[in-house]
Design a protein around this motif. Structure first.
Motif, mmCIF file in Angstrom:
data_model
loop_
_atom_site.group_PDB
_atom_site.id
_atom_site.type_symbol
_atom_site.label_atom_id
_atom_site.label_comp_id
_atom_site.label_asym_id
_atom_site.label_seq_id
_atom_site.Cartn_x
_atom_site.Cartn_y
_atom_site.Cartn_z
ATOM 1 N N ARG A 260 0.226 12.789 -9.830
ATOM 2 C CA ARG A 260 -0.112 12.087 -9.270
ATOM 3 C C ARG A 260 -1.175 11.970 -8.017
ATOM 4 N NH1 ARG A 260 0.441 7.965 -7.547
ATOM 5 N NH2 ARG A 260 1.829 7.469 -6.389
ATOM 6 N N VAL A 261 -1.836 10.797 -7.806
ATOM 7 C CA VAL A 261 -2.661 10.767 -6.841
ATOM 8 C C VAL A 261 -2.806 9.387 -6.157
ATOM 9 C CG1 VAL A 261 -5.466 10.982 -6.039
ATOM 10 C CG2 VAL A 261 -4.393 12.371 -8.169
ATOM 11 N N PRO A 262 -1.886 9.186 -5.109
ATOM 12 C CA PRO A 262 -1.852 7.966 -4.516
ATOM 13 C C PRO A 262 -3.313 7.247 -4.104
ATOM 14 C CG PRO A 262 -0.234 9.400 -3.662
ATOM 15 C CD PRO A 262 -1.186 10.262 -4.499
ATOM 16 N N LEU A 263 -3.368 6.067 -4.343
ATOM 17 C CA LEU A 263 -4.726 5.321 -4.312
ATOM 18 C C LEU A 263 -4.455 4.238 -3.153
ATOM 19 C CD1 LEU A 263 -5.888 4.952 -7.723
ATOM 20 C CD2 LEU A 263 -6.473 6.631 -6.196
ATOM 21 N N LEU A 264 -5.079 4.616 -2.074
ATOM 22 C CA LEU A 264 -4.693 3.927 -0.809
ATOM 23 C C LEU A 264 -5.986 3.158 -0.325
ATOM 24 C CD1 LEU A 264 -2.990 6.672 1.148
ATOM 25 C CD2 LEU A 264 -1.908 5.090 -0.235
ATOM 26 N N ALA A 265 -5.628 2.106 0.611
ATOM 27 C CA ALA A 265 -6.766 1.290 0.974
ATOM 28 C C ALA A 265 -7.200 1.389 2.205
ATOM 29 C CB ALA A 265 -6.448 -0.293 0.995
ATOM 30 N N ASN A 266 -8.737 1.294 2.801
ATOM 31 C CA ASN A 266 -9.258 1.635 4.112
ATOM 32 C C ASN A 266 -9.201 -0.222 4.668
ATOM 33 O OD1 ASN A 266 -9.630 4.173 3.681
ATOM 34 N ND2 ASN A 266 -11.905 3.885 3.293
ATOM 35 N N ILE A 267 -8.437 -0.284 5.746
ATOM 36 C CA ILE A 267 -8.182 -1.810 6.212
ATOM 37 C C ILE A 267 -8.767 -1.824 7.826
ATOM 38 C CG2 ILE A 267 -6.541 -2.391 4.638
ATOM 39 C CD1 ILE A 267 -4.485 -2.504 6.804
ATOM 40 N N GLY A 268 -9.285 -2.859 8.364
ATOM 41 C CA GLY A 268 -9.246 -3.059 9.729
ATOM 42 C C GLY A 268 -8.241 -3.816 10.485
ATOM 43 N N GLY A 269 -7.384 -4.248 10.001
ATOM 44 C CA GLY A 269 -6.343 -5.172 10.305
ATOM 45 C C GLY A 269 -5.317 -5.802 9.368
ATOM 46 N N PRO A 270 -4.564 -6.658 9.850
ATOM 47 C CA PRO A 270 -3.681 -7.576 8.986
ATOM 48 C C PRO A 270 -4.585 -8.261 8.036
ATOM 49 C CG PRO A 270 -3.088 -7.764 11.236
ATOM 50 C CD PRO A 270 -4.317 -6.791 11.279
ATOM 51 N N ASP A 272 -7.110 -7.765 6.200
ATOM 52 C CA ASP A 272 -7.477 -7.041 5.059
ATOM 53 C C ASP A 272 -6.436 -6.587 4.054
ATOM 54 O OD1 ASP A 272 -9.941 -7.179 6.386
ATOM 55 O OD2 ASP A 272 -9.653 -5.234 7.208
ATOM 56 N N VAL A 273 -5.167 -7.131 4.581
ATOM 57 C CA VAL A 273 -4.087 -6.767 3.599
ATOM 58 C C VAL A 273 -3.878 -7.515 2.137
ATOM 59 C CG1 VAL A 273 -1.504 -7.021 3.262
ATOM 60 C CG2 VAL A 273 -2.485 -6.175 5.562
ATOM 61 N N ALA A 274 -4.529 -8.552 2.078
ATOM 62 C CA ALA A 274 -4.190 -9.353 1.029
ATOM 63 C C ALA A 274 -5.210 -8.855 -0.103
ATOM 64 C CB ALA A 274 -4.706 -10.697 1.215
ATOM 65 N N ALA A 275 -6.384 -8.417 0.491
ATOM 66 C CA ALA A 275 -7.443 -7.561 -0.620
ATOM 67 C C ALA A 275 -6.721 -6.197 -1.205
ATOM 68 C CB ALA A 275 -8.650 -7.522 0.055
ATOM 69 N N ALA A 276 -6.280 -5.761 -0.166
ATOM 70 C CA ALA A 276 -5.551 -4.289 -0.685
ATOM 71 C C ALA A 276 -4.472 -4.599 -1.520
ATOM 72 C CB ALA A 276 -5.012 -3.609 0.619
ATOM 73 N N LEU A 277 -3.561 -5.542 -1.482
ATOM 74 C CA LEU A 277 -2.715 -5.740 -2.582
ATOM 75 C C LEU A 277 -3.218 -6.186 -3.536
ATOM 76 C CD1 LEU A 277 -0.042 -7.368 -0.041
ATOM 77 C CD2 LEU A 277 -0.024 -5.084 -1.243
ATOM 78 N N GLU A 278 -4.101 -7.005 -3.650
ATOM 79 C CA GLU A 278 -4.783 -7.707 -5.019
ATOM 80 C C GLU A 278 -5.111 -6.734 -5.880
ATOM 81 O OE1 GLU A 278 -8.418 -10.401 -6.202
ATOM 82 O OE2 GLU A 278 -7.982 -10.407 -4.030
ATOM 83 N N HIS A 279 -5.916 -5.592 -5.109
ATOM 84 C CA HIS A 279 -6.453 -4.749 -5.955
ATOM 85 C C HIS A 279 -5.721 -3.364 -6.303
ATOM 86 C CE1 HIS A 279 -10.091 -6.507 -4.388
ATOM 87 N NE2 HIS A 279 -10.556 -6.591 -5.895
ATOM 88 N N GLY A 280 -4.263 -3.587 -5.936
ATOM 89 C CA GLY A 280 -3.397 -2.513 -6.374
ATOM 90 C C GLY A 280 -3.257 -1.458 -5.454
ATOM 91 N N ALA A 281 -3.562 -1.569 -4.087
ATOM 92 C CA ALA A 281 -3.299 -0.411 -3.224
ATOM 93 C C ALA A 281 -1.952 0.115 -2.944
ATOM 94 C CB ALA A 281 -3.958 -0.702 -1.821
ATOM 95 N N GLU A 282 -1.537 1.200 -3.126
ATOM 96 C CA GLU A 282 -0.174 1.766 -2.950
ATOM 97 C C GLU A 282 0.149 1.982 -1.491
ATOM 98 O OE1 GLU A 282 0.414 5.239 -5.771
ATOM 99 O OE2 GLU A 282 -1.556 4.725 -6.616
ATOM 100 N N GLY A 283 -0.730 1.644 -0.472
ATOM 101 C CA GLY A 283 -0.574 1.848 0.861
ATOM 102 C C GLY A 283 -1.909 1.725 1.515
ATOM 103 N N VAL A 284 -1.729 2.246 2.854
ATOM 104 C CA VAL A 284 -2.980 2.318 3.585
ATOM 105 C C VAL A 284 -3.352 3.774 3.909
ATOM 106 C CG1 VAL A 284 -3.932 1.455 5.732
ATOM 107 C CG2 VAL A 284 -2.355 -0.046 4.238
ATOM 108 N N GLY A 285 -4.489 4.212 3.896
ATOM 109 C CA GLY A 285 -4.943 5.379 3.873
ATOM 110 C C GLY A 285 -5.596 5.637 5.182
ATOM 111 N N LEU A 286 -6.450 4.650 5.748
ATOM 112 C CA LEU A 286 -6.955 4.513 7.104
ATOM 113 C C LEU A 286 -6.884 2.884 7.551
ATOM 114 C CD1 LEU A 286 -8.844 5.513 8.950
ATOM 115 C CD2 LEU A 286 -10.834 5.046 7.491
ATOM 116 N N TYR A 287 -6.143 2.967 8.552
ATOM 117 C CA TYR A 287 -6.040 1.812 9.346
ATOM 118 C C TYR A 287 -6.765 1.779 10.703
ATOM 119 C CZ TYR A 287 -3.627 -2.395 11.819
ATOM 120 O OH TYR A 287 -3.370 -3.610 12.535
#
Length: 560
Positions: A260-270, A272-287
């Motif tokens: 397992r290698v969790p794949l997370l999203a880099n975001i700058g705020g709320p 950016d959440v929709a794009a993270a979910l759309e591409h299958g992010a398992e969480g946030v690795g950098l807020y």
């Protein structure tokens, strides 16, 4: 056929006729004077700046997503009170409105360019606001690109402003190519957001004749003018195969043998959440929480911060949300949070955690807001500090998080000293996160925004891979996770290498997630280890990349 090489910043293949944007900057004459009615001239300048600001805001709202924040920041530039005061002063001295605006922006431009880093990359945005305001005052058409065309075109320019590209789509533009810019430029960010292949830092691009058929490889950074039909067909077939492979790779990140290698999203705020979910992010690795603080006269309230953090935490039930505390200073100065004194080299001065220690009240408010947001949230919040150099700083931050009631405290590894003594840091905190962009900057003494030094920021540099390996090994000695949240994680081949080096999670811009997921799913952990070993055994970035790819056969099947 002519082939040009640049930096691929948005993956995929695009082909179409070249539309070469050659907007001529209007430079008002230094001798331009108004007719003596300074009040009327000040009003004219103010109206022009407000028109530009309103237009930028409207474009941002229509585009949504990343573009809304970027264009909103540009609108704030146009409405900056300090700039308005400088314009008024010049007009009171007799200068015509257009010349006053041009000169005022010029002074701001010099300050930004001198700052380098994040602010240096915003010079193009400032120039665009200036050019739009001057065009309004001179009665000239605003800069722009075709919103419609007979077929999707390849947009070629010296550089591109966000307002030129925010409302474009794949139906209108097949690809972007610019001579300037880098992976963190707004052109790159917007290209990735709308899914358009893009190559930046491509010398000679504007020499391509308008209308010439152009093939753009946004993954490899190659631009071909006048390709043959066979070359176009081959590239499009490879892109189609790549798209099919990405669509087939779903679910949590893992190697082919189930590691397992969790794949997370880099975001700058709320937003950016929709794009993270759309591409299958398992969480946030950098807020990146600094986006709450930038371009403000005072810090956001605890209530405002809590609401922003809670919205993100609620979006990833059962997942992790790794929050980086305010990373201000150096290239991201805040008006309300100045460093302790003059800094001849801000990149080596008070930034990140160092600035927090000078202004503990800012940190206390942020940590309390995070703890309040985390209370009852469905995801796990993990908080990390930027710019940590050693154990004493790490221990101080961990204690502050504990006092605030936060369950997990970590540190960024972006200074070589932190990588070298990662084992000591891991014994002090709960996790490590590698910021490969800054780690390269400090390891190679090379400013991230200086184009002439771009080769030193190639994340395949063996010395950088050595530092990543040291950090992962040090964390592993204490059973602590060590993720990567720099853009290195977005390269599918390099993602496999990072896993082979011992990295436990990968975080990246959301559009990069599918390709990384697909690449990992086609290779075993052992193949990743062998690829990493091969890369570290070379003497250059190019050799490291080639050596690793030769041991990752699944990349060829993905057309990567």
């Amino acid at each position: 056929m002519t082939a040009l090489t640049g930096v691929g910043v948005s993956p995929g293949v695009g082909v179409g006729p070249a539309y070469v944007l050659s907007y001529e900057v209007v430079v008002p004459s230094p001798d331009a004077r108004h007719d003596g009615d300074a009040a009327a001239e000040r009003a004219r300048a103010g109206a022009a700046l407000e028109r530009v600001a309103a237009d930028l805001e409207e474009r941002g709202v229509r585009a949504g997503g990343e573009a809304e924040g970027i264009l909103g920041a540009q609108a704030m530039m146009a409405r900056d009170p300090g700039l308005a005061a400088e314009v008024a002063q010049s007009i009171d001295g007799g200068a015509a409105a257009a010349r006053a605006v041009y000169e005022a922006f010029g002074r701001y431009r010099e300050a930004l360019a001198g700052a380098g880093g994040y602010l240096g990359a915003r010079v193009a945005d400032l120039d665009d606001v200036r050019d739009r305001a001057v065009a309004v005052l001179e009665g000239r058409p605003l800069p722009g690109v075709p919103a419609r065309a007979a077929e999707p075109y390849v947009l070629v320019a010296h550089d591109l402003a966000p307002a030129d590209t925010a409302l474009l789509s794949r139906d209108v533009v097949a690809a972007f190519v610019t001579e300037e810019g880098g992976p963190t430029s707004h052109t790159a960010i917007l290209a990735r957001a709308i899914g358009v292949p893009a190559v930046v830092a491509c010398p000679g691009a504007t020499s391509i004749a308008a209308g010439t058929r152009v093939l753009v490889d946004g993954t490899g950074g190659v631009v071909r003018a006048g390709p043959t039909d066979g070359e176009v067909a081959g590239a499009l077939a490879a892109a189609a195969a790549w798209g099919a492979a990405l669509a087939a790779a779903t679910g949590p990140g893992a190697t082919s043998d189930g590691h397992r290698v969790p794949l997370l999203a880099n975001i700058g705020g709320p937003r950016d959440v929709a794009a993270a979910l759309e591409h299958g992010a398992e969480g946030v690795g950098l807020y990146r929480t600094e986006f709450l603080f930038l371009d403000r006269a005072s810090a956001p309230s605890m209530e405002e911060q809590e609401a922003a953090y809670r919205e993100v935490l609620n979006a990833f039930p059962g997942g992790r949300v790794v929050v980086r505390t305010l990373d201000a200073g150096a290239d991201k100065p805040l008006a309300f949070l100045p460093p302790g004194g003059d800094e001849p080299n801000p990149a080596l001065g008070e930034r990140g955690l160092r600035l927090f220690r000078t202004h503990p009240e800012i940190m206390d408010t942020q940590l309390t807001a995070l703890a309040r947001a985390a209370s009852g949230a469905p995801s796990r919040v993990e908080v990390m500090a930027p710019m940590v150099a050693g154990v004493e700083e790490a221990a101080w931050f961990a204690a502050a998080c504990g006092a605030a009631g936060l369950p997990s405290a970590g540190v960024m590894v972006e200074i070589p000293s932190a990588a070298l003594r990662a084992s000591d840091l891991a014994a002090t905190v709960d996790f490590l996160s590698l910021g490969t962009n800054d780690l390269a900057q400090y390891a190679f003494a090379a400013d991230r925004q200086v184009g002439a030094l771009a080769a030193l920021h190639d994340p395949w540099q063996p010395a950088l891979l050595d530092l990543v390996a040291l950090a992962a090994e040090g964390a592993g000695e204490h059973g602590k996770p060590c993720g990567v949240c720099g853009e290195a994680a977005a390269d599918p081949a390099l993602a496999c290498v990072l896993v082979g080096l011992g990295v436990t999670s990968l975080s990246m811009s959301p559009p990069a997630l599918p390709a990384v997921r697909a690449a990992l799913s086609r290779h075993s952990r052992e193949e990743c280890v062998l690829a990493a070993r091969a890369a570290r055994g070379t003497a250059s970035a190019a050799e490291a990349r080639a050596a690793a790819r030769s041991r990752l056969p699944g990349l060829a099947a993905l057309a990567l």
